[in-house]
Design an enzyme around this catalytic site. Structure first.
Site, PDB file in Angstrom:
ATOM      1  N   SER A  19     -20.413  56.554  19.288  1.00 19.12           N
ATOM      2  CA  SER A  19     -20.742  56.654  20.655  1.00 19.12           C
ATOM      3  C   SER A  19     -19.976  57.907  21.264  1.00 19.12           C
ATOM      4  O   SER A  19     -20.744  58.829  22.012  1.00 19.12           O
ATOM      5  CB  SER A  19     -20.430  55.380  21.412  1.00 19.12           C
ATOM      6  OG  SER A  19     -21.002  54.272  21.143  1.00 19.12           O
ATOM      7  N   ARG A  43     -15.148  58.193  28.593  1.00 23.51           N
ATOM      8  CA  ARG A  43     -15.166  56.669  28.362  1.00 23.51           C
ATOM      9  C   ARG A  43     -16.054  56.160  29.357  1.00 23.51           C
ATOM     10  O   ARG A  43     -16.466  54.814  29.049  1.00 23.51           O
ATOM     11  CB  ARG A  43     -13.656  56.113  28.406  1.00 23.51           C
ATOM     12  CG  ARG A  43     -13.668  54.544  28.010  1.00 23.51           C
ATOM     13  CD  ARG A  43     -12.334  54.370  27.878  1.00 23.51           C
ATOM     14  NE  ARG A  43     -11.487  54.970  26.558  1.00 23.51           N
ATOM     15  CZ  ARG A  43     -11.559  54.114  25.367  1.00 23.51           C
ATOM     16  NH1 ARG A  43     -12.409  52.995  25.060  1.00 23.51           N
ATOM     17  NH2 ARG A  43     -11.192  54.596  24.340  1.00 23.51           N
ATOM     18  N   HIS A  46     -19.298  56.229  28.302  1.00 19.48           N
ATOM     19  CA  HIS A  46     -19.583  55.278  27.100  1.00 19.48           C
ATOM     20  C   HIS A  46     -19.721  53.801  27.700  1.00 19.48           C
ATOM     21  O   HIS A  46     -20.503  53.012  27.266  1.00 19.48           O
ATOM     22  CB  HIS A  46     -18.296  55.361  26.386  1.00 19.48           C
ATOM     23  CG  HIS A  46     -18.191  54.241  25.298  1.00 19.48           C
ATOM     24  ND1 HIS A  46     -17.407  53.302  25.299  1.00 19.48           N
ATOM     25  CD2 HIS A  46     -18.867  53.984  24.015  1.00 19.48           C
ATOM     26  CE1 HIS A  46     -17.494  52.412  24.332  1.00 19.48           C
ATOM     27  NE2 HIS A  46     -18.604  52.917  23.490  1.00 19.48           N
TER      28      HIS A  46
END
Length: 215
Positions: A19, A43, A46
């Site tokens: 990812s 993040r 993500h």
């Protein structure tokens, strides 16, 4: 893609690594964020699959370092939802000596909210400030929590090391975050209506990874 190739993405670490690789490839240099800030924003993307984070995330200049140092000291963290608390796993917190609290169902909070006619999120900030004095506040749901924290900071009652301010919604969510960004608190925030507990928690996780890697 063959079944054998797909199997390498069956593990959590494999999925996460792939990812991040995809995100990095879709946001090539020069990126709007660099270094630790990019690790956090990546993040967040993500967590949400939302590349609009690139335009919405705001950082106080000293927020990442201040938050990382607090985690390395083994601080108390307060969240405004159980979802956010559970989203910051003990496997990251225990090695750092940190404890994550959510006071929304605490008897003291329920009593204060009833007596004062406020939301429990508002009352939970007062209990946290008066009794726990946490160094990190993680607010992903309740604008009233963020507004009350700003009031207590302006009154000189507390000066946290980091405020993750990401309440989501239509009533006072954007406005409360604007006030946070205008304040002198070390903040990581999202402008506008977007936010949420998962986003707020993932910010702490990203900084925790930095703290753990520098141990």
């Amino acid at each position: 893609m063959t079944h054998t190739r797909l199997q390498q993405f069956f593990t959590p670490r494999g999925i996460e690594a792939e990812s991040f690789r995809i995100i990095d490839s879709e946001v090539p240099d020069p990126r709007p964020y660099q270094g630790p800030q990019w690790e956090i924003v990546r993040r967040m993307i993500h967590t949400t699959a939302d590349f609009e984070m690139l335009d919405l995330v705001r950082f106080h200049p000293g927020a990442v370092e201040s938050g990382r140092d607090a985690l390395k000291r083994g601080c108390d963290i307060v969240t405004d939802t159980e979802m956010a608390r559970r989203g910051i796993p003990v496997r990251r917190m225990d090695p750092l000596g940190c404890t994550v609290h959510c006071l929304m169902n605490d008897e003291r909070v329920v009593a204060r909210a009833g007596e004062q006619g406020t939301t429990r999120a508002f009352a939970a900030v007062d209990v946290a400030v008066d009794e726990l004095r946490p160094e990190i506040f993680v607010i992903g749901n309740a604008p009233t929590a963020l507004l009350r924290l700003l009031e207590r900071f302006e009154a000189g009652d507390i000066a946290p090391a980091l405020v993750v301010g990401m309440p989501v919604g239509f009533v006072n969510a954007a406005e409360s975050k604007d006030l946070l960004i205008q304040s002198e608190l070390p903040y990581i925030a999202i402008q506008g209506r977007k936010g949420g507990s998962a986003l707020a928690a993932c910010v702490v996780n990203a900084i925790a990874e930095m703290a753990l890697s520098s141990e």
